[in-house]
Enzyme design. Structure first.
Site, short mmCIF file in Angstrom:
data_model
loop_
_atom_site.label_atom_id
_atom_site.label_comp_id
_atom_site.label_asym_id
_atom_site.label_seq_id
_atom_site.Cartn_x
_atom_site.Cartn_y
_atom_site.Cartn_z
CD GLU A 27 105.26 -26.97 -77.08
OE1 GLU A 27 104.60 -26.54 -76.10
OE2 GLU A 27 106.44 -27.34 -77.01
CG ASP B 50 110.65 -33.71 -63.14
OD1 ASP B 50 109.94 -34.14 -64.07
OD2 ASP B 50 110.72 -32.50 -62.84
CB SER C 51 109.15 -34.77 -69.69
OG SER C 51 108.07 -34.24 -70.44
CG ASP D 226 107.17 -33.77 -73.43
OD1 ASP D 226 105.98 -33.62 -73.09
OD2 ASP D 226 107.96 -32.82 -73.62
CE LYS E 118 111.95 -27.97 -72.34
NZ LYS E 118 110.90 -28.15 -73.33
N1 PSU Z 1 110.17 -26.32 -76.19
C1 PSU Z 1 110.60 -25.05 -75.91
N2 PSU Z 1 110.08 -24.44 -74.80
C2 PSU Z 1 109.16 -25.07 -73.97
C3 PSU Z 1 108.72 -26.41 -74.27
C4 PSU Z 1 109.26 -26.98 -75.39
O1 PSU Z 1 111.42 -24.49 -76.64
O2 PSU Z 1 108.72 -24.48 -72.97
C5 PSU Z 1 107.70 -27.11 -73.36
C6 PSU Z 1 107.00 -28.24 -74.12
O3 PSU Z 1 105.61 -28.01 -74.04
C7 PSU Z 1 107.39 -29.51 -73.38
C8 PSU Z 1 107.50 -28.99 -71.98
O4 PSU Z 1 106.43 -30.54 -73.53
O5 PSU Z 1 108.24 -27.76 -72.19
C9 PSU Z 1 108.19 -29.98 -71.05
O6 PSU Z 1 107.77 -29.73 -69.73
P1 PSU Z 1 108.06 -30.82 -68.58
O7 PSU Z 1 109.57 -30.89 -68.53
O8 PSU Z 1 107.47 -30.25 -67.32
O9 PSU Z 1 107.42 -32.10 -69.00
MN MN Z 2 108.23 -33.03 -64.98
#
Ligand code: PSU
Ligand code: MN
Length: 320
Positions: A31, A154, A156, A158, A175
């Site tokens: 990604e 919130d 994701s 994903d 994460k």
């Molecule tokens: N993994 C990492 N750093 C990141 C991400 C993943 O080590 O920044 C990114 C990925 O692209 C993941 C996104 O899909 O963070 C999630 O963002 P959100 O929580 O806004 O969906």
């Molecule tokens: Mn989000």
């Protein structure tokens, strides 16, 4: 009215990725949001290049970094494109996820793909293995706000993508900024197997352990490959999450990671940060709070995941 173009029609596959697909070689999607939004320059560029090299450590395996540029979904970026993404001024690159892909494709210029958008592109290109750092998930406070605050909801995109796109996603766990138990429950509901390689506890992204039992442990990458092969073969439609712990030598001690995450989360609430900006903001704040140690862990775990994904992709096609 012009006929809208499908994901497949918008894809531009690099020559190397196209020939790897034709020859049936192992392929790993990578990604680009972690390049543009997840890490500072120059670590972001170093990690992008090192991840590609790590995939290539497995004989014949080919990396395919995904990004959006000028209305196209690029699958396979060259060094020049990686550098452009890594050095773009802050705020000039959009974050493209399933809900923001149409905006990113219609606006022109660069957009980086999150896990969800990368999975969409990789699937359309015919790639079955994808490596990232940590997946997005259910944010803390998503389901119940702190006293006086409403639940943020919130979660994701994903997670929805993992529920609907058949592909193996290699990561170092959800994460650590997330509500990890709720994230596991969500994935279970959406039919996503979660495999942890080589340990009984779920990996904790910056730390080796999330202090949550792993839903299922496999001994090694070959063991992960066997289950992934069966899951994808069943045609259930969902993806598989493969979790590998951050390399020991750069892992944050669990208490250090936990304290930094808690402090950063509180600071984000005070600062009123929410939505797609929240994850990048927290990662920057945690880097400050740990004196850069979180960035060292984050870069090492991303590269390690890419290496594991290369091996996994080879197992899936039976060449390793
Ligand atoms: N993994 C990492 N750093 C990141 C991400 C993943 O080590 O920044 C990114 C990925 O692209 C993941 C996104 O899909 O963070 C999630 O963002 P959100 O929580 O806004 O969906
Ligand atoms: Mn989000």
């Amino acid at each position: 009215m012009p006929i809208p173009s499908t994901v497949s029609e918008r894809i531009v596959v690099s020559a190397e990725v196209a020939s790897a697909l034709e020859d049936g070689r192992p392929l790993v999607a990578l990604e680009s949001t972690l390049i543009s939004h997840g890490l500072p320059y120059p670590q972001n560029l170093e990690v992008a290049l090192a991840s590609e090299a790590a995939v290539r450590e497995t004989d014949d395996a080919v990396p395919a970094t995904v990004a959006v540029r000028d209305g196209r979904l690029l699958v396979g970026l060259d060094a020049e494109a990686l550098e452009a993404l890594a050095t773009a001024p802050a705020g000039s690159v959009r974050k493209a996820a399933r809900p923001t892909m149409a905006v990113a494709l219609s606006e022109g210029g660069w957009a980086a793909t999150t896990v969800s958008a990368t999975m969409i592109a990789a699937r359309a290109a015919g790639i079955r293995v994808f490596a990232t750092g940590g997946i997005g998930g259910v944010h803390r406070g998503a389901l119940a706000g702190s006293p006086g605050a409403a639940a943020s909801l919130d979660i994701s995109s994903d997670l929805e993508e993992l529920g609907r796109t058949p592909m193996a996603v290699v990561c170092a766990g959800p994460k650590a900024i997330l509500d990890v138990p709720a994230t596991l429950e969500y994935l279970e509901t959406r039919g996503v197997p979660i495999l942890t390689v080589g340990q009984a506890e779920l990996p904790g992204f910056f730390a080796r352990s999330a202090r949550v039992p792993a839903p299922h442990t496999v001994a090694d990458i070959a063991g992960a490959g066997a289950v992934v092969g069966v899951h994808l073969g069943l045609g259930l439609g969902s993806g598989v999450l493969v979790c590998v712990p951050v390399p020991r030598e750069v892992a944050l001690p669990e208490d250090v990671a936990r304290d930094a995450v808690e402090r950063a989360t509180a600071d984000a609430e005070t600062a009123g940060v929410r939505g797609p900006a929240l994850t990048p903001w927290l990662l920057v704040r945690i880097a400050e709070l740990t004196g850069g140690a979180s960035v060292r862990a984050n870069t090492a775990l991303i590269v390690n995941d890419a290496r594991v994904a290369g091996e996994l992709a080879a197992h899936l096609i039976g060449s390793a």
